[in-house]
Design an enzyme around this catalytic site. Structure first.
Site, PDB file in Angstrom:
ATOM      1  N   LYS A   1     -10.062  11.540  -5.259  1.00  0.00           N
ATOM      2  CA  LYS A   1     -10.102  10.737  -6.485  1.00  0.00           C
ATOM      3  C   LYS A   1      -9.508  11.537  -7.634  1.00  0.00           C
ATOM      4  O   LYS A   1      -9.588  12.772  -7.625  1.00  0.00           O
ATOM      5  CB  LYS A   1     -11.565  10.407  -6.847  1.00  0.00           C
ATOM      6  CG  LYS A   1     -12.192   9.306  -6.014  1.00  0.00           C
ATOM      7  CD  LYS A   1     -13.613   9.035  -6.500  1.00  0.00           C
ATOM      8  CE  LYS A   1     -14.290   7.952  -5.663  1.00  0.00           C
ATOM      9  NZ  LYS A   1     -13.666   6.628  -5.752  1.00  0.00           N
TER      10      LYS A   1
ATOM     11  N   ARG B   1     -18.058   1.969   3.482  1.00  0.00           N
ATOM     12  CA  ARG B   1     -18.101   0.999   4.586  1.00  0.00           C
ATOM     13  C   ARG B   1     -18.248   1.702   5.932  1.00  0.00           C
ATOM     14  O   ARG B   1     -18.811   1.163   6.872  1.00  0.00           O
ATOM     15  CB  ARG B   1     -16.848   0.101   4.533  1.00  0.00           C
ATOM     16  CG  ARG B   1     -15.551   0.833   4.672  1.00  0.00           C
ATOM     17  CD  ARG B   1     -14.361   0.053   4.141  1.00  0.00           C
ATOM     18  NE  ARG B   1     -14.334   0.021   2.679  1.00  0.00           N
ATOM     19  CZ  ARG B   1     -13.425  -0.636   1.964  1.00  0.00           C
ATOM     20  NH1 ARG B   1     -12.472  -1.335   2.559  1.00  0.00           N
ATOM     21  NH2 ARG B   1     -13.455  -0.600   0.650  1.00  0.00           N
TER      22      ARG B   1
END
Ligand code: BES
Ligand code: ZN
Ligand code: ZN
Length: 481
Positions: A256, A330
């Site tokens: 990120k 996920r």
């Protein structure tokens, strides 16, 4: 903080402040009513939401101050919760120690109790010159209030604050192991059965999807199962609450940007939320079978980290190409959901700070809600609405699964573009619920407050705990049959 209901008269109570929500027919007696209408006529008090009017040494009361709190046009559970929280924050700022709330009746006593506890929240202490000043005692006068409603409010308020404290704790002090230890001791204290799985247990179970996220970190993963096994149950369903607990999300090798990365300590808010919910359910002894699965990992880049292009195998046998190591939530939930199904889930609700895209779609106003059980979703939405927590359903057409289908593998963890990112993530999760009734809550936009609010400091919002506890309570009373 000592907080209790009181059914005597207000006039004799000595305290730093009496808070009175500005609703018609306040039970203050004629003198105060006249004062109030004078203030209104002079335009010095309007009653708009959040307005505080402080009067010193009120003649007819033993209290040092009388504080009117504006609540807008309708005094409902949302307003009552916010009003109480705001009052607590105002009192803490002024170093008040003893407060009284004077309500007209008992209807909203639960919301007021929850709001007091919520507003009294003390963030983890890291400041060397911390000036936080806790309120010692709160007395609530609410004619004909039910003690059980009040008690529920306290328990739920405390559970929300447990979740917030976990979220606000920085990742150097709260990794997967620490999270598991905390939830184990607090879970046992609340009367829950607790199982903590470590790395080797997860390897044996074939949890390759969850483990692929943990690989880059020096801190080993944990999977925590908490179960509430009540003596009597009112139906055959077994609800599993599943939470994303990424204690820090750097993005892994798909790193990120540095800008705002520090916020990613709140990437475990889903797990904290579900832990808060199940402790409240146990403490309230709700006659419904409920379990909770927390998938706890840290997502770091390193020489041992999963690479983009790696293909991993989930617990249910499905293979997944890791396109983007930042779509890790996920991967964690895939195995956590499978484990919940294996353990006998008939219904699943998961909460996760899953996608940045949910903030683009819904901002910080609504939780993104998806799933395959529309009646359960409607129930959660209506419950949330009644107390000021908002949930909004996004569509789940099959076409949204297309970008998540793999080429060399069964699935891929990210599509080729960012279109409908919140929904495609949910479609990915759906591949792991084995047709059980399921609701997914994307709380990435709502779990953290960027700015302080009248009733809360900047940081964890604790959103969804109150709604989910209430939803399970009504369910156990036959509300979902
Ligand atoms: N934890 C993030 C989602 C997030 C973003 C939470 C902002 C809170 C605030 C999640 O793991 C993530 O990075 N998701 C990616 C998915 C993408 C790579 C497909 C995202 O949303 O960008
Ligand atoms: Zn991520
Ligand atoms: Zn994440």
């Amino acid at each position: 903080m000592n907080i209790r209901l009181h059914d005597g008269p207000l006039a004799e109570l000595e305290c730093d402040a009496v808070f009175v929500p500005l609703v018609g027919g306040a039970m203050l007696g004629q003198e105060a009513e006249t004062l109030l209408s004078n203030l209104r006529e002079a335009g010095e008090i309007t009653g708009k939401r959040g307005e505080l009017t402080i009067l010193h040494e009120p003649k007819h009361l033993a209290a040092s101050r009388l504080i009117f709190v504006g609540v807008g046009k309708t005094f409902d559970a949302d307003q009552a919760f916010c009003m109480a929280g705001q009052a607590l924050r105002a009192a803490q700022k002024r170093k008040f120690k003893r407060l009284v709330f004077a309500l007209n009746d008992g209807d909203l006593v639960r919301a007021v109790a929850e709001g007091c506890v919520y507003g009294g929240y003390e963030r983890p202490k890291y400041k060397s010159d911390d000036t936080f000043s806790a309120v010692d005692e709160i007395i609530i006068i609410a004619p004909e209030a039910e003690q059980s409603e009040f008690d529920s409010g306290i328990v739920v308020g405390e559970s929300v604050n447990v979740a917030r404290r976990l979220v606000d704790t920085p990742a150097n002090d709260l990794g997967p192991e620490e999270f598991a230890e905390m939830t184990e001791s607090m879970g046992v204290a609340a009367g829950l059965e607790v199982e903590v799985l470590g790395e080797s247990d997860l390897e044996e179970l074939g949890a390759g999807s969850l483990l692929s996220v943990a690989k880059g970190s020096a801190r080993p993963p944990r999977l925590v199962r908490l179960a509430w096994n009540p003596d009597k149950v009112v139906n055959d369903s077994h609800l599993f609450l599943v939470g994303k607990g990424v204690t820090f999300d750097t993005g892994g090798l798909s790193l990120k940007p540095a800008n705002s990365m520090e916020k990613m300590k709140y990437d475990m808010a889903g797990a904290a939320t579900m832990f808060g919910v199940i402790t409240a359910i146990a403490r309230l002894k709700i006659p419904q079978r409920v379990s909770c699965i927390l998938g706890l990992v840290e997502n770091m880049p390193s020489g041992t980290a999963t690479r983009p292009g790696d293909i991993v195998q989930a617990m249910n046998g499905k293979t997944i190409e890791v396109i983007n190591t930042d779509a890790e939530g996920r991967l964690v939930l895939a195995d956590a959901l499978t484990y919940a199904v294996r353990k006998g889930a008939t219904h699943l609700i998961d909460a996760a700070t899953l996608t940045g895209a949910v903030s683009i779609a819904l901002g910080s106003v609504n939780i993104g809600m998806m799933g395959n059980d529309h009646s359960l979703q409607a129930h959660i939405k209506a419950t949330g609405n009644s107390i000021g927590e908002r949930f909004w359903e996004l569509p789940m057409n099959d076409e949204y699964l297309e970008p998540m289908k793999g080429d060399l593998s069964d699935l891929r963890n990210a599509g080729a573009d960012r279109k409908a990112g919140t929904i495609t993530a949910a479609k990915f999760l759906e591949q792991f619920v084995e047709s059980k009734s399921w609701v997914h809550l994307d709380i990435a936009g709502t779990a953290n407050l960027d700015k302080a609010q009248p009733n809360a400091p900047q940081g964890a919002s604790g959103i969804a705990v109150r709604s989910l506890v209430r939803a399970v309570q009504t369910w156990s009373k036959g509300g979902l049959e």
